[in-house]
Design an enzyme around this catalytic site. Sequence first.
Site, PDB file in Angstrom:
ATOM      1  N   GLY A   1      -8.042 -38.654  22.749  1.00  9.96           N
ATOM      2  CA  GLY A   1      -9.238 -38.150  21.790  1.00  9.96           C
ATOM      3  C   GLY A   1      -8.840 -38.434  20.094  1.00  9.96           C
ATOM      4  CG  ASN A   2     -11.755 -39.017  17.703  1.00  9.03           C
ATOM      5  OD1 ASN A   2     -12.358 -37.974  17.176  1.00  9.03           O
ATOM      6  ND2 ASN A   2     -12.348 -39.794  18.598  1.00  9.03           N
ATOM      7  NE  ARG A   3      -4.693 -36.777  13.132  1.00  9.70           N
ATOM      8  CZ  ARG A   3      -4.163 -35.937  13.459  1.00  9.70           C
ATOM      9  NH1 ARG A   3      -4.227 -34.613  13.255  1.00  9.70           N
ATOM     10  NH2 ARG A   3      -2.692 -36.224  13.497  1.00  9.70           N
ATOM     11  CB  SER A   4     -14.122 -36.842  14.641  1.00  7.33           C
ATOM     12  OG  SER A   4     -15.423 -36.435  14.421  1.00  7.33           O
TER      13      SER A   4
END
Length: 406
Positions: free
Chosen positions: A212-215
């Site tokens: 995933g990512n930090r958004s």
Amino acid sequence: MDRSDKPRVVLGVSGGIAAYKACELLRRLTESGHDVRVVPTGSALRFVGEPTWAALSGNPVTTGVWEDVHEVPHVRIGQEADLVVVAPATADTLARAAHGLADDLLTNTLLTARCPVVFAPAMHTEMWEHPATTENVATLRRRGAVVIEPAVGRLTGKDTGKGRLPDPGEIFEVCRRLLARGSAPGRDLAGRHVVVSAGGTREPLDPVRFLGNRSSGRQGYALARTAVARGARVTLVAANTSLPDPAGADVVPVGTAVQLREAVLKAAEDADVVVMAAAVADFRPARYAQGKIKKREGREPEPVALVRNPDVLAELSAARPRPGQVVVGFAAETDDVLANGRAKLARKGCDLLVVNEVGEDRTFGAEENEAVVLGSDGSETPVPHGPKEDLADTVWDKVVHMLNAG
């Protein structure tokens, strides 16, 4: 701040069970420095009494045109308002407003108001979907009112469906944005359908792990809120966010990049604008493990092979399912921000690209943002550090210019 210096808001409350939620909206309005006059219908007072509204607003409460006649309240209240918001707005109130009836103080106020007017409907699904209500809503929107789409959820009794009053905090955000725009064109997206993606996709490795990512989705949600405030019909494709649904937006939850692509392409079929603010994973695991990947003593884990995800922004830009459709992309960069942004704009083929610098302590999850909006015509519009709603309004300003020019 003297009361005369405060923005003047009329909070109309009609007779539905959701009237008690208007107390929270009233609290948010007063605590943020607004002078609020509550105008309930007679039926609304059967749910929440006059003393509650008077105590929370600090202003007298009247429902009829025959009270305080010397002040001509049926004309004065609407004339002096900077904003009128009706929450909840029942099917009956929407019908009376659409047909110009004036049989109580609230409907008189709606006829005399020359400021932005917001309706936050709340009713059972069958009432919201009835052709009469549909036509009444269309009439009010055509005249310039902001009619927020109701939320989906638990209604009275055992019923569940579309018709629930949106979260009071989200209704407040719509009101705040309308007031903040002041004399700027308030409904320049009226009649437009816009699609916004937000959040970050997650690509599963096994039943418990993902890439995933930090958004956080905050920028996409700000874009959705401001579009609602400017009159648009908004579809928000939300990937793995924990934020409350923006009032007035139709929210489509998704998880992976493939799911996001499917939802965005479907919504884009009749959209005037598509804004890809979501952080979409470039890659996903080539193989999904049906069971949890175990740690084995004395053995290193096997490498995770990756495959490319579809490039949704490039696909949208190339396909343009609707003539004249405007496509906006976002680029999160860590170095050579403008150079990389220009290259991405050319590669993706979109009309606008919002470029910002990101990092562990920058942009992701923050309430504020700064960016440069690059145009396919070679333009560069810097947006200084500030609330994400300010960046959203800059994007919509440029989009509206492109739509009108086309």
